[in-house]
Motif scaffolding. Structure first.
Motif, PDB file in Angstrom:
ATOM      1  N   SER A   1      17.633  13.392  47.787  1.00 51.81           N
ATOM      2  CA  SER A   1      16.817  14.499  47.113  1.00 51.81           C
ATOM      3  C   SER A   1      16.017  13.770  45.899  1.00 51.81           C
ATOM      4  N   SER A   2      16.815  12.908  45.181  1.00 50.43           N
ATOM      5  CA  SER A   2      16.434  12.162  44.151  1.00 50.43           C
ATOM      6  C   SER A   2      15.270  11.236  44.313  1.00 50.43           C
ATOM      7  N   SER A   3      15.260  10.663  45.542  1.00 52.68           N
ATOM      8  CA  SER A   3      14.390   9.775  45.993  1.00 52.68           C
ATOM      9  C   SER A   3      13.057  10.337  46.580  1.00 52.68           C
ATOM     10  N   TYR A   4      13.173  11.620  46.918  1.00 53.61           N
ATOM     11  CA  TYR A   4      12.053  12.310  47.282  1.00 53.61           C
ATOM     12  C   TYR A   4      11.338  12.799  45.889  1.00 53.61           C
ATOM     13  N   SER A   5      12.168  13.238  44.962  1.00 55.91           N
ATOM     14  CA  SER A   5      11.516  13.568  43.783  1.00 55.91           C
ATOM     15  C   SER A   5      10.816  12.387  43.017  1.00 55.91           C
ATOM     16  N   HIS A   6      11.361  11.469  43.031  1.00 56.47           N
ATOM     17  CA  HIS A   6      10.933  10.206  42.498  1.00 56.47           C
ATOM     18  C   HIS A   6       9.624   9.839  43.217  1.00 56.47           C
ATOM     19  N   ILE A   7       9.413   9.785  44.649  1.00 56.80           N
ATOM     20  CA  ILE A   7       8.399   9.686  45.324  1.00 56.80           C
ATOM     21  C   ILE A   7       7.188  10.632  45.002  1.00 56.80           C
ATOM     22  N   LYS A   8       7.548  11.789  45.026  1.00 57.29           N
ATOM     23  CA  LYS A   8       6.707  12.717  44.527  1.00 57.29           C
ATOM     24  C   LYS A   8       5.986  12.712  43.171  1.00 57.29           C
ATOM     25  N   GLU A   9       6.655  12.190  42.208  1.00 58.64           N
ATOM     26  CA  GLU A   9       6.347  11.879  40.918  1.00 58.64           C
ATOM     27  C   GLU A   9       5.267  10.584  40.766  1.00 58.64           C
ATOM     28  N   SER A  10       5.744   9.657  41.596  1.00 54.34           N
ATOM     29  CA  SER A  10       5.240   8.666  41.638  1.00 54.34           C
ATOM     30  C   SER A  10       3.740   8.610  42.413  1.00 54.34           C
ATOM     31  N   GLN A  11       3.754   9.397  43.581  1.00 56.50           N
ATOM     32  CA  GLN A  11       2.566   9.962  44.231  1.00 56.50           C
ATOM     33  C   GLN A  11       1.403  10.607  43.331  1.00 56.50           C
ATOM     34  N   GLU A  12       2.153  11.390  42.699  1.00 59.24           N
ATOM     35  CA  GLU A  12       1.234  12.419  41.598  1.00 59.24           C
ATOM     36  C   GLU A  12       0.584  11.596  40.665  1.00 59.24           C
ATOM     37  N   ILE A  13       1.264  10.552  40.058  1.00 56.15           N
ATOM     38  CA  ILE A  13       0.622   9.817  39.280  1.00 56.15           C
ATOM     39  C   ILE A  13      -0.508   8.838  39.775  1.00 56.15           C
ATOM     40  N   LEU A  14      -0.139   8.416  40.798  1.00 57.92           N
ATOM     41  CA  LEU A  14      -1.261   7.561  41.548  1.00 57.92           C
ATOM     42  C   LEU A  14      -2.400   8.448  41.685  1.00 57.92           C
ATOM     43  N   LEU A  15      -2.184   9.487  42.510  1.00 58.34           N
ATOM     44  CA  LEU A  15      -3.454  10.343  42.916  1.00 58.34           C
ATOM     45  C   LEU A  15      -4.422  10.941  41.490  1.00 58.34           C
ATOM     46  N   LYS A  16      -3.557  11.149  40.472  1.00 57.61           N
ATOM     47  CA  LYS A  16      -4.205  11.550  39.226  1.00 57.61           C
ATOM     48  C   LYS A  16      -5.236  10.303  38.713  1.00 57.61           C
TER      49      LYS A  16
ATOM     50  N   GLU B   1       4.695  21.843  50.465  1.00 60.00           N
ATOM     51  CA  GLU B   1       5.797  21.087  51.392  1.00 60.00           C
ATOM     52  C   GLU B   1       5.596  19.837  51.071  1.00 60.00           C
ATOM     53  N   THR B   2       4.755  18.926  51.853  1.00 56.17           N
ATOM     54  CA  THR B   2       4.439  17.532  51.343  1.00 56.17           C
ATOM     55  C   THR B   2       3.124  17.338  50.984  1.00 56.17           C
ATOM     56  N   ILE B   3       2.261  18.214  50.970  1.00 56.13           N
ATOM     57  CA  ILE B   3       0.946  17.964  50.713  1.00 56.13           C
ATOM     58  C   ILE B   3       0.785  18.514  49.212  1.00 56.13           C
ATOM     59  N   ILE B   4      -0.035  17.519  48.465  1.00 55.80           N
ATOM     60  CA  ILE B   4      -0.311  17.944  47.012  1.00 55.80           C
ATOM     61  C   ILE B   4      -1.785  18.008  46.847  1.00 55.80           C
ATOM     62  N   TYR B   5      -2.103  18.940  46.079  1.00 59.87           N
ATOM     63  CA  TYR B   5      -3.456  19.317  45.669  1.00 59.87           C
ATOM     64  C   TYR B   5      -3.923  19.020  44.310  1.00 59.87           C
ATOM     65  N   LEU B   6      -4.812  18.309  44.009  1.00 59.52           N
ATOM     66  CA  LEU B   6      -4.983  18.040  42.603  1.00 59.52           C
ATOM     67  C   LEU B   6      -6.768  18.258  42.357  1.00 59.52           C
ATOM     68  N   ARG B   7      -7.043  18.671  41.218  1.00 58.68           N
ATOM     69  CA  ARG B   7      -8.471  19.240  40.573  1.00 58.68           C
ATOM     70  C   ARG B   7      -8.607  18.438  39.402  1.00 58.68           C
ATOM     71  N   SER B   8      -9.700  18.043  39.129  1.00 57.67           N
ATOM     72  CA  SER B   8     -10.222  17.243  38.059  1.00 57.67           C
ATOM     73  C   SER B   8     -11.690  17.650  37.627  1.00 57.67           C
ATOM     74  N   PRO B   9     -11.999  17.959  36.297  1.00 52.95           N
ATOM     75  CA  PRO B   9     -13.516  18.189  36.069  1.00 52.95           C
ATOM     76  C   PRO B   9     -14.178  17.014  35.838  1.00 52.95           C
ATOM     77  N   ILE B  10     -15.439  16.989  36.149  1.00 53.47           N
ATOM     78  CA  ILE B  10     -16.432  15.965  35.835  1.00 53.47           C
ATOM     79  C   ILE B  10     -17.387  16.167  34.650  1.00 53.47           C
ATOM     80  N   ILE B  11     -17.157  15.383  33.670  1.00 55.75           N
ATOM     81  CA  ILE B  11     -17.999  15.577  32.236  1.00 55.75           C
ATOM     82  C   ILE B  11     -18.488  14.469  31.827  1.00 55.75           C
ATOM     83  N   PHE B  12     -19.616  14.450  31.550  1.00 59.09           N
ATOM     84  CA  PHE B  12     -20.421  13.322  31.040  1.00 59.09           C
ATOM     85  C   PHE B  12     -21.209  13.791  29.605  1.00 59.09           C
TER      86      PHE B  12
END
Length: 474
Positions: A33-48, A121-132
């Motif tokens: 459980s701890s490993s899976y949580s760590h994987i999700k956190e690491s993946q979230e940072i990388l995808l951001k 579940e195992t899918i993560i969705y991210l959204r980010s604005p485009i600003i110039f």
């Protein structure tokens, strides 16, 4: 259905495995459980970080309405197998450009929301604005599967878990072997004594006291118990021997009249033979052949009287010998030698049905004679109290169950309410001056000590006693 028996070794091993497995499973679950949580956190940072890079690089493409450049930027995501899709929207929320992995079908519900991140579940969705230059040009959405990113880590984790389980089982096996080695010797010693006591019904064995404090007190206590039981058994055997001896002496006293008559016959023959021989010699012309015949007759009758006396002497002594192989036919023959004349004097016909050959049984000849004499005495007393035929039938035969000796009389039988108590000590239906009630009880104990059985029942005209001995290998 036959029950499956598991040896002590495997039961102990199973217990150790279960004891080790319970905390192991708990710890493994927590680690996973701890490993899976760590994987999700690491993946979230990388995808951001990736999403932030896309937002900054596609800003110029939107600004100059360059769709091809946007496609080129999104095509770089093909190298990342975790990304499922990426979409670029303009300021009016119109789809400007997109990338989608082959065969991926996804709902656009998240794209129309204002959430920055969402999990399904195992899918993560991210959204980010485009600003110039502080101008809002649109937004970028990205979806990725965290399973693929953590697959390698999970595989390593499972391999490590398998290694831990194998190590735990090996440790359990080693501990079990050590404990088994420590326990096996005293337990085998204890089981050996238990089997000896149960099979031999003797208490003359002692346990070797081990040095382990866990067993020493137990074994000392068992040895003391065996000593006490052995002493009680010896006292019981001595008391039983005294009762048997008293019963034999009482039987000899009852047979005194018939034995005296039995001895009187050879003495009378000897007296007549001596008188005839003396007369021949006194006549002055003795016939040596006739005199020799008379002397031979005297010798034979003296031998007969001596045999009767010897048999009475042997019967009267205390039996202390070990069990030996005896012939059941000889038991009947010897018993009738002692009591046959008494039966004749009482006008009782005794018949014996003996096979030509019979298997030997383990027992005491003299004690078995005592048993038969007790049965004959009881049959005689029953016949004396009953009017009718005066017969006793003795029989020896064998079958698959063992060797049987039966005594059947015409004394009217045993009352049904008496049968269950017939072998109890001091229980008798005779008058107080005719018996003590020990005869059948003693007979029961003698037969039991010889590993046999004795049973009582009724026939049409009287009682029947059956003695059964198991067949031996010899």
């Amino acid at each position: 259905m036959k029950k499956i028996r598991i040896s002590f070794f495997y039961r102990q091993l199973l217990a150790l495995v279960v004891i080790n497995s319970i905390p192991l499973i708990f710890v493994s679950t927590e680690l996973l459980s701890s490993s899976y949580s760590h994987i999700k956190e690491s993946q979230e940072i990388l995808l951001k970080e990736r999403l932030s890079f896309l937002s900054s690089t596609v800003a110029s493409a939107i600004l100059f309405d360059d769709v091809n450049t946007a496609h080129s930027i999104l095509s770089t995501l093909e190298q990342d197998k975790d990304v499922r899709y990426a979409r670029i929207y303009d300021a009016d929320s119109n789809l400007f450009s997109e990338y989608s992995r082959l065969n991926e079908v996804d709902s656009s519900g998240f794209d129309s929301s204002n959430e920055e991140i969402e999990y399904a579940e195992t899918i993560i969705y991210l959204r980010s604005p485009i600003i110039f230059d502080n101008e809002h040009l649109g937004f970028v959405t990205l979806s990725a599967d965290t399973y693929y990113a953590g697959q390698t880590k999970r595989t390593d984790f499972y391999l490590a878990l398998v290694a831990v389980i194998i190590g735990s089982l090996s440790l359990a096996l080693l501990l079990n072997w050590f404990v088994q080695r420590r326990l096996s010797a005293p337990i085998n010693n204890l089981m050996g004594v238990i089997k000896y006591v149960s099979r031999q019904a003797k208490y003359d064995r002692q346990l070797a006291v081990p040095n382990d404090p866990e067993f020493s007190e137990l074994f000392i206590g068992i040895n003391e118990m065996l000593n006490t039981l052995s002493q009680h058994e010896q006292e019981r055997e001595e008391a039983s021997a005294q009762i048997i001896q008293s019963s034999k002496l009482a039987t000899l006293g009852e047979m005194a009249t018939s034995v005296a008559h039995e001895l009187n016959q050879p003495l009378q023959v000897i007296r007549l033979a001596v008188a005839n021989a003396s007369h021949r010699i006194a006549s002055g012309n003795p016939d040596l052949e006739i005199v020799s015949e008379k002397l031979s007759r005297i010798d034979g009758q003296a031998e007969r009287a001596s045999a009767i006396i010897d048999h009475m002497r042997i019967f009267g002594r205390e039996a202390k010998e070990e069990l030996e192989y005896i012939d059941p036919k000889m038991v009947i023959t010897n018993s009738l030698d002692l009591m046959g004349e008494q039966m004749r004097l009482n006008n009782i016909e005794v018949t014996s049905d003996l096979p030509e050959e019979c298997s030997l049984v383990l027992g005491h000849m003299i004690l078995m004679e005592q048993v038969m004499l007790n049965l004959l005495t009881n049959a005689r007393d029953a016949i004396d109290q009953n009017s009718g035929e005066r017969k006793i039938a003795l029989r020896v035969f064998e079958d698959a169950e063992g060797v049987h000796i039966t005594s059947t009389d015409t004394g009217g039988g045993i009352p049904e309410d008496v049968l269950p108590r017939i072998f109890e000590p001091f229980y008798t239906t005779k008058d107080i001056n005719q018996g003590t009630g020990l005869g059948l009880s003693v007979a029961y104990g003698i037969v039991r000590d010889m590993r046999g059985t004795i049973a009582a029942g009724n026939t049409a005209n009287g009682a029947q006693f059956t003695i059964t001995f198991p067949l031996t290998s010899d």
